[in-house]
Write a protein that holds these residues in place. Structure first.
Motif, PDB file in Angstrom:
ATOM      1  N   LYS A   1      75.125  18.767  77.177  1.00  0.00           N
ATOM      2  CA  LYS A   1      73.498  19.061  76.653  1.00  0.00           C
ATOM      3  C   LYS A   1      74.311  19.120  74.871  1.00  0.00           C
ATOM      4  N   SER A   2      75.454  19.905  74.829  1.00  0.00           N
ATOM      5  CA  SER A   2      75.673  20.757  73.985  1.00  0.00           C
ATOM      6  C   SER A   2      77.459  21.498  73.796  1.00  0.00           C
ATOM      7  N   VAL A   3      77.812  21.718  72.264  1.00  0.00           N
ATOM      8  CA  VAL A   3      79.306  22.502  73.130  1.00  0.00           C
ATOM      9  C   VAL A   3      79.110  23.156  72.311  1.00  0.00           C
ATOM     10  N   THR A   4      79.914  24.663  72.944  1.00  0.00           N
ATOM     11  CA  THR A   4      79.999  26.080  71.667  1.00  0.00           C
ATOM     12  C   THR A   4      80.468  26.169  71.900  1.00  0.00           C
TER      13      THR A   4
ATOM     14  N   VAL B   1      79.707  32.278  67.037  1.00  0.00           N
ATOM     15  CA  VAL B   1      79.254  31.142  67.302  1.00  0.00           C
ATOM     16  C   VAL B   1      79.063  30.116  67.364  1.00  0.00           C
ATOM     17  N   TYR B   2      79.345  29.193  67.422  1.00  0.00           N
ATOM     18  CA  TYR B   2      79.319  27.267  66.983  1.00  0.00           C
ATOM     19  C   TYR B   2      78.303  26.684  67.572  1.00  0.00           C
ATOM     20  N   ARG B   3      76.980  26.357  67.993  1.00  0.00           N
ATOM     21  CA  ARG B   3      76.911  25.656  68.984  1.00  0.00           C
ATOM     22  C   ARG B   3      76.651  24.287  68.831  1.00  0.00           C
ATOM     23  N   LEU B   4      77.698  23.094  69.513  1.00  0.00           N
ATOM     24  CA  LEU B   4      77.740  21.808  68.062  1.00  0.00           C
ATOM     25  C   LEU B   4      76.216  20.803  69.488  1.00  0.00           C
ATOM     26  N   THR B   5      75.207  20.400  68.804  1.00  0.00           N
ATOM     27  CA  THR B   5      74.336  19.440  69.471  1.00  0.00           C
ATOM     28  C   THR B   5      73.916  17.800  69.290  1.00  0.00           C
ATOM     29  N   LYS B   6      73.426  17.598  70.323  1.00  0.00           N
ATOM     30  CA  LYS B   6      73.947  15.791  70.203  1.00  0.00           C
ATOM     31  C   LYS B   6      73.321  15.291  69.273  1.00  0.00           C
TER      32      LYS B   6
ATOM     33  N   GLU C   1      74.423  18.370  64.456  1.00  0.00           N
ATOM     34  CA  GLU C   1      74.038  19.628  64.680  1.00  0.00           C
ATOM     35  C   GLU C   1      74.807  20.842  64.554  1.00  0.00           C
ATOM     36  N   VAL C   2      74.836  21.316  63.809  1.00  0.00           N
ATOM     37  CA  VAL C   2      76.014  22.566  64.455  1.00  0.00           C
ATOM     38  C   VAL C   2      75.273  23.906  63.878  1.00  0.00           C
ATOM     39  N   MET C   3      74.722  24.979  64.754  1.00  0.00           N
ATOM     40  CA  MET C   3      74.391  26.149  64.547  1.00  0.00           C
ATOM     41  C   MET C   3      75.089  27.094  64.727  1.00  0.00           C
ATOM     42  N   ILE C   4      74.662  28.103  63.778  1.00  0.00           N
ATOM     43  CA  ILE C   4      75.779  29.067  64.066  1.00  0.00           C
ATOM     44  C   ILE C   4      75.412  30.884  63.660  1.00  0.00           C
TER      45      ILE C   4
END
Length: 350
Positions: A28-31, A38-43, A46-49
């Motif tokens: 679902k996501s890679v953190t 903290v960098y959260r990669l979404t399906k 996108e990258v949320m920081i």
């Protein structure tokens, strides 16, 4: 937990969700955590920081960390000697610099070049089986443990079994994959493909199927065998927006106006992508005007690692989405966190 260093200065985690009724899960996501960031990669790519409400504008830099699109992958590259890439499906690539040798832990193992001691729990003790190993590195207590099931998805869904066997038998087709067969035996990959196709019974059959084939293709590329496969498999074809063209193995560097422009990965790697035609510049594929324009492409300003570590479900010579197999390999690797039903496959290299 896919991988972290023993001092916990960085970590890479994958969050899975069910994509089948018999225990098969998909990412679902890679953190990626590096220091305090903290960098959260979404399906969705996108990258949320640091839990900000708006996604990071790719490509760019956040401090000394490079964030870019590399083919169909989103990449996080740090000068500490770490690079993480995810294609939004079941393939995660982690590369670590040799400075981390023997200092890592998690489903990847400890990165000391000895595969036989990679199956350690967080306490440092060897796991007695794959289920104990995988469950030991679970990060959320509210997630259920993986439990042994003697029946495979194809046993549970016999109607899907025939379909899976027919679809996945394409890996034995010498006219498509024959050039790679002598380097990478396909039998384990074919069995893993059948597992996923049978198990993905909640929609997304084509994704599970194509990702399983892609795992074999990526390993073939490590042996310098580039396979044109998507065009021969209607279920897996990629449609690119005009004027971009699909390329199975896009080169790392492109000669534009007498300059060698390199993308955000090392020269001995390639990734599939929708690429601009020769003589044009990304992202808009406009012709390069060499008389007035100095072409530029975002390049990695950080140290790009040269030694990689793979984890979770891939071994050096086999892709097994039904397993949790830590391996450490000296070249780019493919990871496919597609299930929570682990059965260990022994790695063949370090």
């Amino acid at each position: 937990m896919l991988s972290q260093d023993q001092d916990e200065s960085f970590s890479v985690q994958v969050e899975n969700v069910p994509c089948g009724s018999v225990g098969v899960t998909c990412a679902k996501s890679v953190t990626v955590t590096i220091g305090a960031d903290v960098y959260r990669l979404t399906k969705e790519g996108e990258v949320m920081i640091n839990d900000k409400d708006t996604p990071f504008n790719i490509p760019g830099h956040h401090g000394d960390v490079t964030i870019a699109q590399v083919g169909f992958y989103v990449m996080i590259a740090s000068p500490i000697g770490l690079r993480v890439m995810w294609n939004g499906a079941t393939h995660v690539h982690i590369k670590a610099d040799p400075v981390w040798s023997g200092r890592l832990q998690g489903l990847c193992g400890n990165f000391d070049g000895k595969p036989n001691n990679d199956y350690n729990t967080p306490g440092g003790l060897p796991a007695t089986n794959a289920y104990e190993f995988g469950n030991a590195w679970k990060q959320r207590e509210d997630c259920p443990d993986a439990e042994f099931n003697s029946e495979t998805p194809c046993d549970i869904h016999p109607v899907r079994a025939d379909y899976a066997k027919t679809m996945c038998s394409i890996l034995a087709d010498d006219s498509i994959f024959g050039a790679c067969h002598r380097f990478v035996p396909y039998e384990e990959y074919q069995a893993a493909c059948e597992f996923d196709v049978c198990g993905c019974d909640m929609g997304g059959d084509c994704m599970c199927y194509c990702e399983a084939i892609l795992a074999y293709v990526k390993l073939c590329q490590r042996h310098n065998v580039v396979i044109s496969w998507r065009t021969k498999m209607p279920e897996c074809q990629v449609m690119c927006e005009w004027p971009k063209e699909y390329v199975e193995c896009a080169p790392a560097c492109q000669d534009i106006c007498g300059e060698k422009l390199c993308k955000n990965y090392t020269a001995n790697e390639c990734f599939e992508e929708c690429a601009c035609p020769p003589g044009t510049l990304p992202p808009d594929c406009k012709p390069a005007d060499c008389s007035t324009t100095t072409p530029t492409v975002l390049t990695t300003t950080t140290a790009v690692p040269t030694t990689s570590t793979s984890h979770v479900t891939s071994s050096t010579s086999s892709y097994t989405p039904s397993t949790i197999t830590p391996t450490i390999t000296p070249s780019v690797t493919t990871t496919s966190p597609s299930t929570t039903t682990p059965t260990t496959t022994k790695s063949t290299s370090s």
